[in-house]
Design a protein around this motif. Structure first.
Motif, mmCIF file in Angstrom:
data_model
loop_
_atom_site.group_PDB
_atom_site.id
_atom_site.type_symbol
_atom_site.label_atom_id
_atom_site.label_comp_id
_atom_site.label_asym_id
_atom_site.label_seq_id
_atom_site.Cartn_x
_atom_site.Cartn_y
_atom_site.Cartn_z
ATOM 1 N N LYS A 1 0.829 -1.209 0.000
ATOM 2 C CA LYS A 1 0.000 0.000 0.000
ATOM 3 C C LYS A 1 0.863 1.258 0.000
ATOM 4 O O LYS A 1 0.596 2.208 -0.739
ATOM 5 N N LYS A 2 1.930 1.260 0.806
ATOM 6 C CA LYS A 2 2.805 2.432 0.863
ATOM 7 C C LYS A 2 3.513 2.647 -0.471
ATOM 8 O O LYS A 2 3.680 3.788 -0.931
ATOM 9 N N VAL A 3 3.930 1.552 -1.108
ATOM 10 C CA VAL A 3 4.578 1.647 -2.423
ATOM 11 C C VAL A 3 3.594 2.209 -3.451
ATOM 12 O O VAL A 3 3.945 3.074 -4.256
ATOM 13 N N LEU A 4 2.353 1.747 -3.400
ATOM 14 C CA LEU A 4 1.339 2.214 -4.339
ATOM 15 C C LEU A 4 1.000 3.690 -4.132
ATOM 16 O O LEU A 4 0.731 4.415 -5.090
ATOM 17 N N ILE A 5 0.996 4.131 -2.875
ATOM 18 C CA ILE A 5 0.728 5.548 -2.593
ATOM 19 C C ILE A 5 1.816 6.419 -3.224
ATOM 20 O O ILE A 5 1.544 7.436 -3.852
ATOM 21 N N LEU A 6 3.067 5.990 -3.069
ATOM 22 C CA LEU A 6 4.177 6.746 -3.638
ATOM 23 C C LEU A 6 4.146 6.684 -5.168
ATOM 24 O O LEU A 6 4.542 7.630 -5.851
ATOM 25 N N TRP A 7 3.653 5.567 -5.691
ATOM 26 C CA TRP A 7 3.581 5.337 -7.139
ATOM 27 C C TRP A 7 2.453 6.129 -7.787
ATOM 28 O O TRP A 7 2.439 6.330 -8.998
ATOM 29 N N SER A 8 1.508 6.584 -7.010
ATOM 30 C CA SER A 8 0.290 7.213 -7.515
ATOM 31 C C SER A 8 0.595 8.297 -8.555
ATOM 32 O O SER A 8 1.381 9.210 -8.304
ATOM 33 N N GLY A 9 -0.035 8.185 -9.720
ATOM 34 C CA GLY A 9 0.175 9.137 -10.802
ATOM 35 C C GLY A 9 1.012 8.580 -11.938
ATOM 36 O O GLY A 9 1.003 9.121 -13.044
#
Length: 276
Positions: free
Chosen positions: A72-80
């Protein structure tokens, strides 16, 4: 061919010395940084990828730091960035690398999720100094046009030694990639100011690409759904449909593909949860 190859190397390396783009990762031999950059830069302009790279390397300076975090944390940073399954594969790779390390996997990094021949060769060239050609679309286009090729793969296989003799594979690979991106572009190449123009075969082939419209696509809906779940963590299909203002058929397709990619889980009572 050998004389033409020598001229190619000389001219493109001279061009690179005067025109190479300045990025923080350009001179690194850290395989983790290279894997990060190559994963982020897929389907992404290099300047934009560089911005995300800086965020990621600050948050996850090593595979172990990412592996001890959460998807989830990786995906948040990946967002965009889009194509979120790349983030999942990167996260899975970090778990493998936190236990085995790059040196133990060397030279076959294709055992890592999402790593194919190009990224494998990028790590070998930029981290380990191996004499390999990193073939991406820019490299293939430059070779094809300059040498008049129909089959770049065979050309690289048969000419690896003269291409890489007495040069750094890092410099040559980065030079060709930059040149393909900045001068020998897929559309409107700058032939009139090209330093290779004099000896170039000008084998310019127009390729028509069918491109899916992003607006209203499954990709757009997947991204919106994932963004919602990153904020809510878990939500019912009914709530998701209401928030995203989409029809049920399109929503179920997006949910199904995200579940298949390992990004979400469908639980009881039609609840959808983001994987952590």
């Amino acid at each position: 061919m050998e004389t033409k190859t020598k001229k190619f190397k000389r001219d493109i390396l001279n061009w690179y010395n005067n025109n190479k783009r300045d990025y923080s990762w350009r001179e690194t031999n850290d395989p983790w940084k290279i894997l990060l950059l190559e994963t982020i830069s897929q389907q992404t302009q290099l300047d934009r990828a560089d911005t995300y790279f800086k965020l990621f390397i600050e948050e996850f300076p090593s595979p172990a730091t990412m592996a001890s975090s959460s998807l989830k944390k990786v995906l948040i940073l990946w967002s965009g960035l889009g194509y979120n399954n790349r983030a999942r594969r990167l996260y899975e790779s970090s778990k493998i690398l936190s236990e085995k390390g790059f040196d133990e996997l060397y030279p076959n990094f294709e055992v890592l999720p999402g790593v194919g021949p190009y990224t494998n060769n990028a790590i070998l060239s930029f981290a380990y100094g191996e004499k390999v050609i990193t073939r991406d679309v820019n490299v293939d286009r430059v070779f094809s046009r300059y040498f008049g090729l129909n089959n770049v793969e065979n050309f690289v296989h048969n000419n690896k030694q003269p291409l890489l003799n007495r040069v750094s594979s890092r410099d040559l690979n980065q030079a060709i990639m930059d040149f393909g991106s900045m001068v020998c572009k897929s559309k409107n190449p700058l032939c009139s100011t090209c330093v290779l123009e004099k000896n170039c075969e000008k084998n310019i082939v127009k390729i028509k690409k069918s491109k899916e419209t992003f607006s209203g696509s499954n990709r757009e809906l997947r991204g919106a759904l994932l963004k919602l779940l990153l904020n809510e963590n878990i939500a019912s299909l009914e709530t998701i449909q209401k928030n995203l203002k989409t029809d049920k058929v399109k929503l179920l397709k997006a949910v199904s593909t995200l579940e298949k990619d390992g990004l979400i889980t469908i639980k009881k009572n039609n609840l959808v949860e983001i994987n952590s």
